[in-house]
Write an enzyme that holds these catalytic residues in place. Sequence first.
Site, PDB file in Angstrom:
ATOM      1  N   GLY A   1       0.929  -1.130   0.000  1.00 54.36           N
ATOM      2  CA  GLY A   1       0.000   0.000   0.000  1.00 54.36           C
ATOM      3  C   GLY A   1       0.952   1.158   0.000  1.00 54.36           C
ATOM      4  CB  CYS A   2       1.687   4.043  -1.860  1.00 53.53           C
ATOM      5  SG  CYS A   2       2.050   2.880  -3.136  1.00 53.53           S
ATOM      6  CB  ILE A   3       2.309   7.848   1.093  1.00 45.12           C
ATOM      7  CG1 ILE A   3       3.718   7.449   1.480  1.00 45.12           C
ATOM      8  CG2 ILE A   3       1.830   9.056   1.811  1.00 45.12           C
ATOM      9  CD1 ILE A   3       4.129   7.806   2.846  1.00 45.12           C
TER      10      ILE A   3
END
Lengths: 104, 426
Positions: A102-104
Amino acid sequence: MTTMMIAGAALDLDDEGYLTHPEQWTRGIGEEIARGLGITMTDRHWVVCDFMRERYLATGSAPSMRSLGKESGVAIKELYQLFPKGPAKLASKIAGIPKPHGCI
Amino acid sequence: MSQIVILGAGTAGTMIANRLRRRYDEAIQRGQTTITVVDQDPRHVYQPGLLFVPFGIYHPDSIVRPRAMQLHSKVCYRQSGIDHIESAARRVVLSDGQSLPYDVLVVATGTRIAPEETEGLQGREWQHSIFDFYTLEGATALRHKLATWRGGRLVVNVVEMPIKCPVAPLEFSFLADWFFTKRGIRDNVTITYATPLDAAFTKPIAAETLGHLLDDKKVELVTEFNVGRVDNERKVLVSWDDREVPFDILVTIPLHQGAEFLKRSPHLVDDNAFVLTNKQTLQSTVESSIFAIGDATNVPASKAGSVAHFEADVLEANIDRYLAGRELLQEFDGHANCFIETGFDKALLIDFNYDTEPLPGRFPLPKLGPMSLLRESRVNHLGKMAFRWMYWNLLLPGREIPGIPTRMPMAGKQRPLAAGLTKETL
């Protein structure tokens, strides 16, 4: 990063409880992790976890929810019934593989 | 003769093409090297500007320039669709059937939104009360809608990660708060941000520092929401586990995938058609003659223009090394540098990489800044707005921004030592 005893084995876990060394995993460890998450593993649960682990070991990344739904034989709706709230996250934790990106 | 082919002339493709042109200028003059870039769309859109179009801050026309004009004249630009890559034969087949052989291929075809992948998203309400702002058409349609909207339930929803510019949906929510406040109808509007993540900001320090922003701006947060379908009749978002979020306007950030044609080379890409890429060298993990840059890769960095810019520096060096038969540099550290517009002429700046989450501090210089990390400031906002000039005039031509290194600097950042303690590193 911490080391915890799970099912009689000393395992390295990251901050969120995922195995940092997937090769330390055994099915018994998976059962124990699932219990800690409040999930009782059935054959259906294992279809999902086995699929995720196999795909990760073969390709280096966990399958996306989409692939999981299409190729594991378990439809997305059922995935959410088996692993409430976050099937990709929960199933990968139980299968002893890293958390999907998952990213920021 | 070295034939370099670059697929896609967006932010990443243009930057790497222009950098390589500068490096191989003489060889190109002598006919020893060619750089060919392929893109199907003659318009180059300044994507960071799309966020501002729905709110009337930028006019749609002001963020588009002719694509060919952004490429140096010594770069060959082919305007064409791409049919598929034949990696064993080292050639690309274009839509019209013509072949482009290559010695090195760079995939820079970015990521596209795939609203068709979510049931009901492109149903009856699509472009009536359901909009995206990730395309020029979508942002422009939303602009018309918001201009006369009198209020109701505005829902911003991210379907699934990864998305490009992960902060943009939050920025949209903040700007919406500002927009309706300015128009005097903020009390008639509820803004809800529904995300599949378990928090608005997933990294702990950012989450703590910024958590209050959503509360301050009265944006309702719905987490762990994985949308399964959109009910167009009742205008409701329904999650896979049957939770519901009703809307009057839905601003959707749909599932993202790599370019369609990449699905014809399944051995090169992951489930979502992102190129399987070494996260430090940017070389394909499958074919040594193929590299990837920007949103098209599957590296665990954010999909953002700044990442493409830092990648371009490493990729340029590695293409040179590959062509010379030398070992590649394992240089790219996932550096991303992103402004987050928070409304009311303020913005935040975050600077991070693969291993280091966004930290507070000053950027690029310790103490002097002038930007502040993880803190709202007007200087940051000016930086974000000035960025448009820098994009067209510095970044696309493949130049550096003075003082901003490719690898994320720790200087100026406050690194937490232990609970409650911090130390400003110099």
